[in-house]
Design a protein around this motif. Structure first.
Motif, PDB file in Angstrom:
ATOM      1  N   ILE A  72       9.186  16.484  35.021  1.00  0.00           N
ATOM      2  CA  ILE A  72       9.556  16.705  36.420  1.00  0.00           C
ATOM      3  C   ILE A  72      10.051  15.407  37.045  1.00  0.00           C
ATOM      4  O   ILE A  72      11.051  15.391  37.781  1.00  0.00           O
ATOM      5  N   ILE A  73       9.398  14.289  36.722  1.00  0.00           N
ATOM      6  CA  ILE A  73       9.834  13.002  37.274  1.00  0.00           C
ATOM      7  C   ILE A  73      11.236  12.665  36.778  1.00  0.00           C
ATOM      8  O   ILE A  73      12.121  12.269  37.553  1.00  0.00           O
ATOM      9  N   VAL A  74      11.467  12.860  35.472  1.00  0.00           N
ATOM     10  CA  VAL A  74      12.787  12.557  34.914  1.00  0.00           C
ATOM     11  C   VAL A  74      13.844  13.446  35.553  1.00  0.00           C
ATOM     12  O   VAL A  74      14.948  12.987  35.883  1.00  0.00           O
ATOM     13  N   ALA A  75      13.495  14.730  35.774  1.00  0.00           N
ATOM     14  CA  ALA A  75      14.454  15.644  36.393  1.00  0.00           C
ATOM     15  C   ALA A  75      14.796  15.204  37.804  1.00  0.00           C
ATOM     16  O   ALA A  75      15.964  15.247  38.210  1.00  0.00           O
ATOM     17  N   ALA A  76      13.796  14.742  38.545  1.00  0.00           N
ATOM     18  CA  ALA A  76      14.060  14.288  39.914  1.00  0.00           C
ATOM     19  C   ALA A  76      14.983  13.076  39.904  1.00  0.00           C
ATOM     20  O   ALA A  76      15.957  13.015  40.676  1.00  0.00           O
ATOM     21  N   ALA A  77      14.730  12.120  39.005  1.00  0.00           N
ATOM     22  CA  ALA A  77      15.589  10.939  38.916  1.00  0.00           C
ATOM     23  C   ALA A  77      17.010  11.326  38.534  1.00  0.00           C
ATOM     24  O   ALA A  77      17.989  10.814  39.093  1.00  0.00           O
ATOM     25  N   PHE A 104       4.635  16.889  33.679  1.00  0.00           N
ATOM     26  CA  PHE A 104       4.722  16.012  34.853  1.00  0.00           C
ATOM     27  C   PHE A 104       5.802  14.948  34.652  1.00  0.00           C
ATOM     28  O   PHE A 104       6.634  14.699  35.535  1.00  0.00           O
ATOM     29  N   MET A 105       5.819  14.352  33.448  1.00  0.00           N
ATOM     30  CA  MET A 105       6.856  13.362  33.135  1.00  0.00           C
ATOM     31  C   MET A 105       8.239  13.996  33.209  1.00  0.00           C
ATOM     32  O   MET A 105       9.195  13.394  33.727  1.00  0.00           O
ATOM     33  N   VAL A 142      18.530  14.196  39.084  1.00  0.00           N
ATOM     34  CA  VAL A 142      19.212  14.867  40.189  1.00  0.00           C
ATOM     35  C   VAL A 142      19.735  13.857  41.199  1.00  0.00           C
ATOM     36  O   VAL A 142      20.858  13.971  41.694  1.00  0.00           O
ATOM     37  N   VAL A 143      18.915  12.827  41.476  1.00  0.00           N
ATOM     38  CA  VAL A 143      19.341  11.826  42.461  1.00  0.00           C
ATOM     39  C   VAL A 143      20.635  11.155  42.011  1.00  0.00           C
ATOM     40  O   VAL A 143      21.617  11.077  42.756  1.00  0.00           O
ATOM     41  N   LEU A 156      15.307  22.274  31.875  1.00  0.00           N
ATOM     42  CA  LEU A 156      14.106  21.419  31.943  1.00  0.00           C
ATOM     43  C   LEU A 156      12.877  22.243  32.317  1.00  0.00           C
ATOM     44  O   LEU A 156      11.782  22.042  31.780  1.00  0.00           O
TER      45      LEU A 156
END
Lengths: 192, 103
Positions: free
Chosen positions: B69-74, B66-67, B76-77, B42
């Motif tokens: 990064i948000i998808v990657a954070a979700a 930016f989008m 990972v959670v 990513l």
């Protein structure tokens, strides 16, 4: 400045190899921290100050702390055997071939020299910041920092909350779903 | 300001990082490392997006990064929640052994 870019790129490449080649999971995580830090340096040098801050806060801050926390919690063993067999080799060749093809194809649309860039717009939406007549071979001159004249955060926010408002709102839904999913998955009583 | 000549090297770095990440997904067994390699891929995409955005003088690349990064954070959670749950069931952390969903 160019030296800094080359150093950051070299460190990112080397530490990315460390992610894959380390036997211990924690070394992989620490290599990934270095890779992400170097990529954030590249973002800063590429005039993406907002993304630099986001990368440091979200990736190096939140995501990697979560990774290290989980590694400390689970303390997974080092891999005793590397998992490569012929399928992995075939897959690796396929991935490398596709990557090269994609980048060759991407490079075909953009020609560059010391004077400027020429970009082919595939599905030409001519509603971007560079106002002007809508021709498929618009030339973007370099270096033009008019895009970021008001400051990078302000420029990004201006686009994010106007043109890209709908995708931005959808990401909030995505985050909500992720939170609900994580809470559901980790609650007690899920064990069979 | 960094010079325009570095643009192909940026794309080369992006391709390299993506290939390394994909290699890791293919050859590693630990699901945590597999997730880290997905993060690597990513990030490779983000490097390409921001390099294009910089050299085409547009902020749209940054917005898409930016989008991502948000998808990657979700991702990972949810992924790490799954991994802890698998571990709680007393299973060994090995992606080759976790195959219930494909059967």
């Amino acid at each position: 400045m160019n030296v800094l870019v080359v150093v950051a790129m070299a460190l990112a490449a080397i530490s990315s190899l460390g992610v894959v080649l380390s036997r211990q999971t924690i070394y992989s995580a620490l290599s990934l921290v270095v890779t992400i830090a170097m990529i954030s340096v590249l973002f800063l040098l590429l005039n993406a100050q907002f993304l630099f801050a986001v990368q440091i806060i979200i990736y190096a801050g939140a995501v990697m702390v979560l990774f290290v926390f989980i590694i400390a919690l689970l303390s997974p063993d080092a891999e005793d055997r590397p998992g490569r067999d012929w399928r992995a080799v075939v897959g690796l060749i396929a991935v490398a071939a596709v990557t090269i093809l994609v980048f060759v194809a991407a490079g075909n649309g953009v020609t560059y020299n010391s004077k400027g860039f020429r970009a082919t717009q595939l599905l030409g939406s001519c509603t971007s910041l560079n106002a002007g007549p809508c021709d498929p071979y618009r030339t973007f001159s370099y270096p033009v920092d008019a895009t970021n004249a008001a400051g990078n955060v302000q420029t990004v926010a201006g686009q994010l909350f106007t043109t890209f408002l709908l995708p931005f709102e959808i990401t909030s839904l995505l985050l909500l779903v992720a939170v609900i999913g994580a809470v559901y998955l980790t609650r007690r009583g899920v064990e069979r | 300001m960094i010079s325009t000549g570095l643009f192909p090297y940026m794309l080369g770095l992006s391709a390299f990082l993506f290939t390394v990440g994909a290699t890791g997904v293919l050859i590693r067994r630990n699901p945590l490392v597999v997730f880290m390699c997905i993060e690597l891929m990513l990030n490779a995409g983000n490097v390409a997006l921001i390099a294009y955005g910089r050299f085409l003088n547009s902020v749209e690349g940054q917005i898409f990064a930016f989008m991502v990064i948000i998808v990657a954070a979700a991702e990972v959670v949810v992924g790490l929640a799954l991994i802890t749950q698998i571990f709680r069931l007393g299973r060994e952390l090995d992606v080759d052994d976790i195959s219930e969903m494909s059967e």
